[in-house]
Design an enzyme around this catalytic site. Sequence first.
Site, short mmCIF file in Angstrom:
data_model
loop_
_atom_site.label_atom_id
_atom_site.label_comp_id
_atom_site.label_asym_id
_atom_site.label_seq_id
_atom_site.Cartn_x
_atom_site.Cartn_y
_atom_site.Cartn_z
N LYS A 259 1.08 -1.38 0.23
CA LYS A 259 -0.17 -0.13 0.19
C LYS A 259 0.44 1.10 -0.40
O LYS A 259 1.78 1.74 1.31
CB LYS A 259 -0.97 0.04 0.93
CG LYS A 259 -2.34 0.69 0.76
CD LYS A 259 -2.54 1.52 2.58
CE LYS A 259 -1.73 2.89 2.54
NZ LYS A 259 -1.80 4.33 2.00
N GLY B 142 6.55 5.13 8.50
CA GLY B 142 5.99 5.58 8.92
C GLY B 142 5.93 6.66 9.82
O GLY B 142 6.84 6.09 10.29
N SER B 143 4.80 7.40 10.33
CA SER B 143 5.13 7.57 11.53
C SER B 143 5.26 6.84 13.03
O SER B 143 4.31 6.26 12.89
CB SER B 143 3.80 9.14 11.21
OG SER B 143 2.73 8.17 11.29
N GLY C 68 3.21 3.96 13.62
CA GLY C 68 3.89 1.97 13.94
C GLY C 68 3.36 2.02 15.45
O GLY C 68 3.02 0.62 15.52
N GLU D 63 9.84 1.05 10.68
CA GLU D 63 10.97 2.30 10.70
C GLU D 63 9.94 2.91 10.33
O GLU D 63 9.17 3.64 10.07
CB GLU D 63 11.06 1.82 8.75
CG GLU D 63 12.94 2.71 8.93
CD GLU D 63 12.86 3.19 8.45
OE1 GLU D 63 12.75 4.65 9.04
OE2 GLU D 63 12.96 4.22 7.71
N CYS E 253 13.33 10.13 7.10
CA CYS E 253 13.19 10.29 8.77
C CYS E 253 14.22 9.94 9.54
O CYS E 253 14.73 10.26 10.81
CB CYS E 253 12.79 8.69 8.70
SG CYS E 253 13.44 7.29 7.21
N GLU F 172 10.11 14.89 16.27
CA GLU F 172 9.96 15.52 14.01
C GLU F 172 9.38 16.22 13.78
O GLU F 172 8.55 16.00 13.33
CB GLU F 172 9.53 13.80 14.00
CG GLU F 172 10.05 13.58 12.39
CD GLU F 172 10.37 12.32 11.89
OE1 GLU F 172 8.60 11.79 12.78
OE2 GLU F 172 10.69 11.50 11.16
P1 ADP Z 1 2.95 10.54 7.87
O1 ADP Z 1 2.26 11.63 9.28
O2 ADP Z 1 3.97 11.23 6.95
O3 ADP Z 1 1.40 10.19 6.56
P2 ADP Z 1 1.88 7.94 8.46
O4 ADP Z 1 2.36 6.88 9.40
O5 ADP Z 1 0.56 8.91 8.25
O6 ADP Z 1 2.43 8.67 8.01
O7 ADP Z 1 1.02 7.34 6.92
C1 ADP Z 1 2.70 6.16 6.12
C2 ADP Z 1 1.61 5.47 5.79
O8 ADP Z 1 1.10 4.81 6.83
C3 ADP Z 1 0.84 5.82 4.85
O9 ADP Z 1 0.91 4.78 3.85
C4 ADP Z 1 -0.59 5.69 5.14
O10 ADP Z 1 -0.88 5.73 4.52
C5 ADP Z 1 -0.04 4.60 6.39
N1 ADP Z 1 -1.50 4.58 7.13
C6 ADP Z 1 -2.10 5.62 8.55
N2 ADP Z 1 -2.36 5.05 9.21
C7 ADP Z 1 -2.62 4.07 8.88
C8 ADP Z 1 -3.24 3.22 10.40
N3 ADP Z 1 -3.91 3.39 11.32
N4 ADP Z 1 -2.96 1.86 9.93
C9 ADP Z 1 -1.66 1.53 8.54
N5 ADP Z 1 -1.44 2.52 7.68
C10 ADP Z 1 -2.01 3.47 7.93
#
Ligand code: ADP
Length: 493
Positions: free
Chosen positions: A197, A249-250, A254, A271, A305, A402
């Site tokens: 995804k 991601g964030s 995570g 990560e 990151c 961050e």
């Molecule tokens: P940012 O805040 O930098 O956009 P995110 O962690 O929100 O970072 O996004 C990183 C990835 O995780 C994206 O592909 C986003 O669609 C996905 N994502 C966001 N929220 C969720 C969730 N609750 N469960 C799984 N994937 C998610």
Amino acid sequence: MSPSPKTASKPELDFGNAWEYAAAPEGTKVSIEPKYGLFVNGEFCAPRSKRYMDSINPATEEVLSKVAIANQADVDKAVAAAKAAFPKWKRLKPSERAKYLFRIARRIQERARELAVLETLDGGKPIKESRDVDIPEAAKHFFYHAGWADKLDYVFPGRKGTPIGVCAQIIPWNFPLLMAAWKIAPALACGNTVVLKPAETTSLTALRLAEIFQEVGLPPGVVNIVTGAGNTGAALAAHKDVKKLAFTGSTGVGKELARNLAGSGKRLTLELGGKSPNIIFEDASIDQAVDGVVQGIYFNQGHVCCAGSRLFVQEGVMDEVLARLKVRIESLRVGDPLDKNTDLGAINSIGQLATIKRYIEAGNSEGAQMFQSAAKLPKHGYWCKPTWFTDVQPSHTIAREEIFGPVLSVMSFRTPEEALMRANNTPYGLAAGVWTDKGSKIFEIASRLKAGVVWCNSYNRFDAASPFGGFKQSGFGREGGRQGLLSYLELKS
Ligand code: ADP
């Protein structure tokens, strides 16, 4: 199953005519469909959800395309395709799996210009970075892991590795194609199948990679791509037939995923975020260090990151570092990401720009001293001038959290012990930089920094053979290198 090239079936042909972006460097034309479906079982298909979202060029705010939003039914279909493809892919001779990976790598190289332009249009990063870093590194990851596919028995001597099954992979928007390659290449080399995804603002190069999978004849279902936002990611992570989740991601998301997956038996690697220290000692080559600081925080607009967002300078050279830093930052060109002289492109989304602005306000209101380059910003699009703060206290928000933008916090230290203490004083532990001419100091400091990657007299250098990942709240597991393969294998003794 042996690789046989075939012509890519055009995604979603019935949605209208593609338009071409002709203003790209050296006349590279990139055709973008008005709408993209999902990539499931080797074919592009309309989403069962019937829903789409806009993919926006952050440098112009124009809609580039519409991208499907996968719902639970779409995720089910993609995971079922990956599950069905797994037994055959797993049993395929490893050297045959390697051939597919080599072909993907070659095809990325052959289509590199187009991919670079598309990455820059969709994400806002400077074309010189897409062209020289993102796309070649993505190809390298496929080459590197192609080399491993038939040598897995040598990875962990005395143990037999076997693939895990369907791997869910959720990636962010800062290095869209490169993160897809980081995740897909090792999974496939080890004999797993994948549902990927991409991030909601940057799905276009992953969908272009799907075309490459078609071109090289990758067996249907081995990689599936579901686009969408957080809900799609959550549905994918929670799917019962997913055996492993790799997430970049964030830290907030995570942690949520780690909580949700606890007890499920799924394998998980994370990560996450960082607040990485970049430390300049008095004996460093100051010009080189200043270049490294600029590279560390302004590369990819700071959407990195492992960005060196906390700069620690030994007191004796603070004035000199700040003076030279100012000259370097003032020389950075901000603007049209497709111009090959641009140093800082557009901020990836309006939401991220708002986040960065909030942090800049916090820096000002908490008493730090702000500087911004005099760069003129374009009228349309999402932009942030290269920004740096002095008089920063460790307790300030901008020193702790961050920002994921082009914002540097500068602090001082007197002794190596103080530098170490302050550098390690963070919940994160992804990366660090050390600048000194003394080899012994490098080894001493590097060994005591709590970070997964420590760059010495350099910053933001990557290599497919080098494991990347974090300590503490920056996550767990490693990607790249021999160690990265462990995440995609079950070991038998
Ligand atoms: P940012 O805040 O930098 O956009 P995110 O962690 O929100 O970072 O996004 C990183 C990835 O995780 C994206 O592909 C986003 O669609 C996905 N994502 C966001 N929220 C969720 C969730 N609750 N469960 C799984 N994937 C998610």
